[in-house]
Design a protein around this motif. Structure first.
Motif, PDB file in Angstrom:
ATOM      1  N   PHE A 206       0.830  -1.195   0.000  1.00 44.20           N
ATOM      2  CA  PHE A 206       0.000   0.000   0.000  1.00 44.20           C
ATOM      3  C   PHE A 206       0.873   1.256   0.000  1.00 44.20           C
ATOM      4  O   PHE A 206       2.058   1.216   0.354  1.00 44.20           O
ATOM      5  N   SER A 207       0.238   2.344  -0.383  1.00 46.01           N
ATOM      6  CA  SER A 207       0.881   3.656  -0.377  1.00 46.01           C
ATOM      7  C   SER A 207      -0.086   4.668   0.228  1.00 46.01           C
ATOM      8  O   SER A 207      -1.266   4.687  -0.130  1.00 46.01           O
ATOM      9  N   VAL A 208       0.398   5.484   1.155  1.00 42.06           N
ATOM     10  CA  VAL A 208      -0.421   6.488   1.848  1.00 42.06           C
ATOM     11  C   VAL A 208       0.247   7.843   1.680  1.00 42.06           C
ATOM     12  O   VAL A 208       1.448   7.997   1.929  1.00 42.06           O
ATOM     13  N   GLU A 209      -0.535   8.834   1.246  1.00 41.34           N
ATOM     14  CA  GLU A 209       0.017  10.175   1.023  1.00 41.34           C
ATOM     15  C   GLU A 209      -1.051  11.220   1.300  1.00 41.34           C
ATOM     16  O   GLU A 209      -2.252  10.952   1.209  1.00 41.34           O
ATOM     17  N   LEU A 210      -0.586  12.438   1.621  1.00 35.78           N
ATOM     18  CA  LEU A 210      -1.464  13.545   1.991  1.00 35.78           C
ATOM     19  C   LEU A 210      -1.384  14.644   0.942  1.00 35.78           C
ATOM     20  O   LEU A 210      -0.303  14.999   0.465  1.00 35.78           O
ATOM     21  N   LEU A 211      -2.549  15.194   0.574  1.00 35.34           N
ATOM     22  CA  LEU A 211      -2.652  16.312  -0.350  1.00 35.34           C
ATOM     23  C   LEU A 211      -3.235  17.504   0.405  1.00 35.34           C
ATOM     24  O   LEU A 211      -4.279  17.379   1.050  1.00 35.34           O
ATOM     25  N   VAL A 212      -2.579  18.675   0.306  1.00 32.48           N
ATOM     26  CA  VAL A 212      -2.938  19.828   1.133  1.00 32.48           C
ATOM     27  C   VAL A 212      -3.296  21.012   0.243  1.00 32.48           C
ATOM     28  O   VAL A 212      -2.641  21.276  -0.770  1.00 32.48           O
ATOM     29  N   PHE A 213      -4.351  21.718   0.638  1.00 32.42           N
ATOM     30  CA  PHE A 213      -4.764  22.956  -0.013  1.00 32.42           C
ATOM     31  C   PHE A 213      -4.783  24.068   1.027  1.00 32.42           C
ATOM     32  O   PHE A 213      -5.072  23.820   2.200  1.00 32.42           O
ATOM     33  N   ALA A 214      -4.483  25.279   0.579  1.00 32.68           N
ATOM     34  CA  ALA A 214      -4.623  26.461   1.429  1.00 32.68           C
ATOM     35  C   ALA A 214      -5.904  27.190   1.040  1.00 32.68           C
ATOM     36  O   ALA A 214      -6.340  27.137  -0.106  1.00 32.68           O
ATOM     37  N   CYS A 215      -6.502  27.868   2.007  1.00 34.25           N
ATOM     38  CA  CYS A 215      -7.789  28.545   1.777  1.00 34.25           C
ATOM     39  C   CYS A 215      -7.717  30.003   2.198  1.00 34.25           C
ATOM     40  O   CYS A 215      -8.330  30.402   3.190  1.00 34.25           O
ATOM     41  N   PRO A 216      -6.960  30.841   1.489  1.00 32.07           N
ATOM     42  CA  PRO A 216      -6.998  32.273   1.819  1.00 32.07           C
ATOM     43  C   PRO A 216      -8.251  32.927   1.266  1.00 32.07           C
ATOM     44  O   PRO A 216      -8.505  32.900   0.066  1.00 32.07           O
ATOM     45  N   GLU A 217      -9.056  33.459   2.159  1.00 29.33           N
ATOM     46  CA  GLU A 217     -10.299  34.161   1.797  1.00 29.33           C
ATOM     47  C   GLU A 217     -11.205  33.282   0.921  1.00 29.33           C
ATOM     48  O   GLU A 217     -11.657  33.671  -0.151  1.00 29.33           O
ATOM     49  N   ARG A 218     -11.429  32.066   1.364  1.00 33.29           N
ATOM     50  CA  ARG A 218     -12.353  31.119   0.726  1.00 33.29           C
ATOM     51  C   ARG A 218     -11.875  30.640  -0.649  1.00 33.29           C
ATOM     52  O   ARG A 218     -12.629  30.053  -1.405  1.00 33.29           O
ATOM     53  N   HIS A 219     -10.618  30.908  -0.976  1.00 33.59           N
ATOM     54  CA  HIS A 219     -10.110  30.539  -2.288  1.00 33.59           C
ATOM     55  C   HIS A 219      -9.149  29.369  -2.126  1.00 33.59           C
ATOM     56  O   HIS A 219      -8.231  29.423  -1.311  1.00 33.59           O
ATOM     57  N   LEU A 220      -9.336  28.312  -2.884  1.00 31.76           N
ATOM     58  CA  LEU A 220      -8.519  27.117  -2.758  1.00 31.76           C
ATOM     59  C   LEU A 220      -7.262  27.246  -3.610  1.00 31.76           C
ATOM     60  O   LEU A 220      -7.327  27.567  -4.796  1.00 31.76           O
ATOM     61  N   ILE A 221      -6.096  26.958  -3.008  1.00 28.16           N
ATOM     62  CA  ILE A 221      -4.827  26.989  -3.713  1.00 28.16           C
ATOM     63  C   ILE A 221      -4.071  25.717  -3.367  1.00 28.16           C
ATOM     64  O   ILE A 221      -3.863  25.399  -2.187  1.00 28.16           O
ATOM     65  N   LEU A 222      -3.660  24.978  -4.390  1.00 29.44           N
ATOM     66  CA  LEU A 222      -2.867  23.775  -4.184  1.00 29.44           C
ATOM     67  C   LEU A 222      -1.440  24.191  -3.878  1.00 29.44           C
ATOM     68  O   LEU A 222      -0.784  24.835  -4.684  1.00 29.44           O
ATOM     69  N   LYS A 223      -0.910  23.821  -2.702  1.00 28.43           N
ATOM     70  CA  LYS A 223       0.409  24.303  -2.313  1.00 28.43           C
ATOM     71  C   LYS A 223       0.998  23.411  -1.234  1.00 28.43           C
ATOM     72  O   LYS A 223       0.353  22.504  -0.715  1.00 28.43           O
ATOM     73  N   ILE A 224       2.253  23.686  -0.930  1.00 23.24           N
ATOM     74  CA  ILE A 224       2.935  23.029   0.173  1.00 23.24           C
ATOM     75  C   ILE A 224       2.711  23.861   1.428  1.00 23.24           C
ATOM     76  O   ILE A 224       2.968  25.062   1.421  1.00 23.24           O
TER      77      ILE A 224
END
Length: 520
Positions: A148-166
Motif C-alpha cells: 500500500f501507499s499512503v500520502e497527503l494532499l494539502v490545499f490552502a484557503c486564503p479568503e475562501r479561495h482554494l490553492i494547491l500548495k505546500i
C-alpha cells in the motif's frame, strides 16, 4: 505498617509516602519532582527507544507526535495522574527539557530534504536497505494486494479561495485529504480534514465512500492519522480479506506517527516503510500519478466547475472535484504501472535509471509548458520577455529615471473609457521587469529550475508593470472580485476587458508559483 511509622523508620517525609501510595507521583523518581518526572523512568525509556528505532528506519517523530503519545498514556492512568497536564497533554514546558535530556534524538523539524543532492546511487542504496530491513517479509513485495501507499494532499484557503500548495508557517487555514491505495490500483476510502469546531451541513455532501473530519488547522494531526489506521485502513483489510502482514509506504518526514500507532501496527502486522527522503517526490506512486494530474489540471477543472454551476467553488466542493480526478479512466492502470516502474512492487533497482530519465523528461515538459504560457501572455500583451532578461538591457534599464515610469492615474480612470491598446503601447522595458529574482543555490544544480524561476520572475514583473498603470481604486475592486473567485467582472462594463486581461495574468503567476514550489 502505617504510613507515619514507615516515614519515621526510613526517614522519608510522610507526604512523599502518601503520594506514592495514592499514585500522585511515580514510584520511580528521576530527580526533583516536576514536569520531567511525571512519566516515570520506565515510560520515558520506552518513548526514547521508540524514537531511536524510528530514526534508524528513516521515520522522524514530530513534537506533536510525542505529546499526543504522552496524552494517550496519561489518559490511561489513574484519575489523580490525569490532572498533572491540561487535557492530559503536556506542553512545550515538558518537551524542551525532554529534548535536552536526550540530545541524540532526531526530530521531524531537523530532517531536511536535500533534493539537490539526489543521485541514482542513493536511491539504489535505499532499496537495498529496505530489502535487508524487511528480511523474510521482503517476499510480500511480490503480492500487489498486500503493498500500500499512503500520502497527503494539502490545499490552502486564503479568503475562501482554494490553492494547491505546500503548507508553511503563516497559513491560517488548510484543507488536507489523505489518500491510500494498493499496488493493484484499488483506492481506500479517502478522508478530508477541515478547520472547524463543528462541520456545517453542506460539508457532508460528499461522494459515496468519502469521509470528512475536522482538526484545529485543517492539517492532519497525529491523533487523526492514528484514527485513520485503526478504522478505515483495518476495515479495508478485513472486508477484502487481505492476508497479513502488509507493507505501507509512507513519507517518513511527513508522517504523523505516535507511540500507540506503532503498537497498533505491530499487533495488526502492518509494516511501515519510509520512502527515500530525497526521492519521495519521484518514487511515491500517488504523488507521480493522482497528485501530478491534479497539479497539472487543477485550474482548468476548477474553472469548469465554477462555470457549470454559475458560482465560485468553496472548500466544501473539494471532495467532489478530487473524486473526479480519482475516478478518471486509466487511473487504476497508471497506478499499477507506477508501482512497478518505481521499483516498489516488486522491489527492483534496475528500473531506477528509467525513473530518473522520466523525471528529467517531466522537468523538460514542465519547462516547455511554462514557455508556452509565457509566450501566449507575451503575445496577447505584445511584450517581449527576452530583452528584460538580457544583462545588457537590464543594465540599461537600471540607469533609467524612475520618475519616467511613474504611475499615471489618468491612464485608467473610472470616469473615462478604458483602452487596453494604450497599455500595450507603453514601453515594457521598465526597471521592474529587469529586476529578475535572484536564483537560489539549488538552481545552480538544476538548469531547468533556473529557467522556471526566471520565467516566474518575468511573469511577476509584468504583472507589477501592468498593475502600476491601473488606478488604485479600480485595482482594489479587481482584487476583491478575484478573491471571491468570480470569473466575470460585475462592475462597470467599460472595465470588463481590462479585468479579463489582468485576471489572466494573475492566474498564470499563481500556476507558476505552485509549480515552482512543487519542483523545489
Amino acid at each position: 505498617m502505617s504510613i507515619s511509622k514507615a516515614a519515621r523508620q526510613f526517614n522519608i517525609p510522610r507526604t512523599t509516602v502518601f503520594d506514592k501510595l495514592e499514585g500522585k507521583s511515580p514510584l520511580e523518581c528521576m530527580g526533583r519532582p516536576g514536569f520531567h518526572s511525571t512519566l516515570g523512568k520506565t515510560t520515558e525509556d520506552e518513548l526514547v527507544a521508540w524514537i531511536n528505532n524510528s530514526n534508524e528506519r528513516g521515520l522522524y517523530i514530530s513534537r506533536d507526535g510525542l505529546l499526543t503519545s504522552i496524552q494517550k498514556i496519561m489518559s490511561e492512568r489513574k484519575p489523580q495522574r490525569r490532572k498533572l497536564f491540561r487535557n492530559c497533554k503536556p506542553s512545550k514546558r515538558f518537551f524542551y527539557p525532554f529534548q535536552n535530556r536526550h540530545p541524540e534524538l532526531k526530530w521531524k523539524t531537523e530532517a531536511h530534504r536535500k533534493r539537490d543532492k539526489l543521485t541514482e546511487a542513493a536511491v539504489k542504496l535505499w532499496l537495498k536497505n529496505v530489502d535487508s530491513q524487511l528480511g523474510e517479509n521482503a517476499k510480500i513485495l511480490g503480492c500487489p494486494e498486500r503493498v500500500f501507499s499512503v500520502e497527503l494532499l494539502v490545499f490552502a484557503c486564503p479568503e475562501r479561495h482554494l490553492i494547491l500548495k505546500i503548507p508553511k508557517k503563516g497559513d491560517k487555514e488548510l484543507v488536507s485529504t489523505l489518500f491510500a491505495a494498493n499496488a493493484n490500483g484499488i483506492f481506500m476510502t479517502p478522508q478530508t480534514f477541515y478547520m472547524a469546531q463543528r462541520l456545517p451541513a453542506k460539508a457532508h455532501k460528499v461522494p459515496p465512500g468519502w469521509k470528512i473530519s475536522k482538526t484545529e488547522s485543517g492539517y492532519i494531526t497525529p491523533s487523526a492519522f492514528y484514527d485513520y489506521f485503526t478504522s478505515t485502513f483495518v476495515t479495508f483489510l478485513t472486508d477484502n480479506k487481505v492476508q497479513r502482514p502488509v507493507i505501507v509506504y509512507i513519507d517518513g518526514q511527513k508522517s504523523n506517527l505516535t507511540f500507540h500507532l506503532k503498537k497498533f501496527c505491530d499487533e495488526q502486522k502492518i509494516l511501515l516503510v519510509p520512502l527515500c527522503p530525497e526521492a519521495s517526490h519521484i518514487l511515491h506512486p500517488l504523488n507521480v500519478t493522482l497528485f501530478e494530474s491534479i497539479r497539472n489540471n487543477w485550474m482548468s477543472a476548477r474553472t469548469d466547475i465554477e462555470d457549470a454551476n454559475a458560482t465560485f467553488m468553496t472548500k466544501y466542493n473539494l471532495p467532489t472535484l478530487l473524486n473526479m480526478f480519482m475516478m478518471m479512466d486509466g487511473r487504476k492502470e497508471d497506478l499499477i504501472h507506477k508501482f512497478k516502474t518505481t521499483g516498489l512492487c516488486p522491489l527492483k533497482s534496475d528500473c531506477i535509471s528509467e525513473v530518473f530519465e522520466g523525471f528529467e523528461d517531466h522537468q523538460a515538459s514542465s519547462t516547455s509548458r511554462k514557455r508556452e504560457t509565457l509566450s501566449s501572455v507575451a503575445q496577447s500583451m505584445e511584450v517581449d520577455y527576452e530583452d528584460p532578461l538580457n544583462s545588457e538591457v537590464a543594465s540599461e534599464a537600471s540607469t533609467v529615471d524612475d520618475n519616467e515610469y511613474s504611475v499615471n492615474s489618468d491612464l485608467i480612470s473610472e470616469d473615462s473609457e478604458v483602452d487596453c491598446n494604450e497599455l500595450n503601447s507603453v514601453d515594457p522595458k521598465v526597471p521592474e521587469v529587469s529586476q529578475a529574482p535572484e536564483v537560489p543555490h539549488c538552481s545552480q544544480h538544476h538548469p531547468a529550475m533556473k529557467i522556471l524561476e526566471l520565467e516566474l520572475g518575468a511573469l511577476e514583473s509584468h504583472l507589477s508593470f501592468f498593475e502600476k498603470r491601473i488606478k488604485l481604486s479600480l485595482l482594489s475592486e479587481f482584487r476583491k472580485t478575484k478573491a471571491k473567485a468570480q470569473s466575470q467582472w460585475k462592475g462597470e462594463g467599460k472595465c470588463t476587458e481590462l479585468y479579463n486581461v489582468w485576471r489572466g495574468i494573475v492566474i498564470d503567476v499563481e500556476e507558476a508559483r505552485n509549480r515552482l514550489r512543487v519542483n523545489t
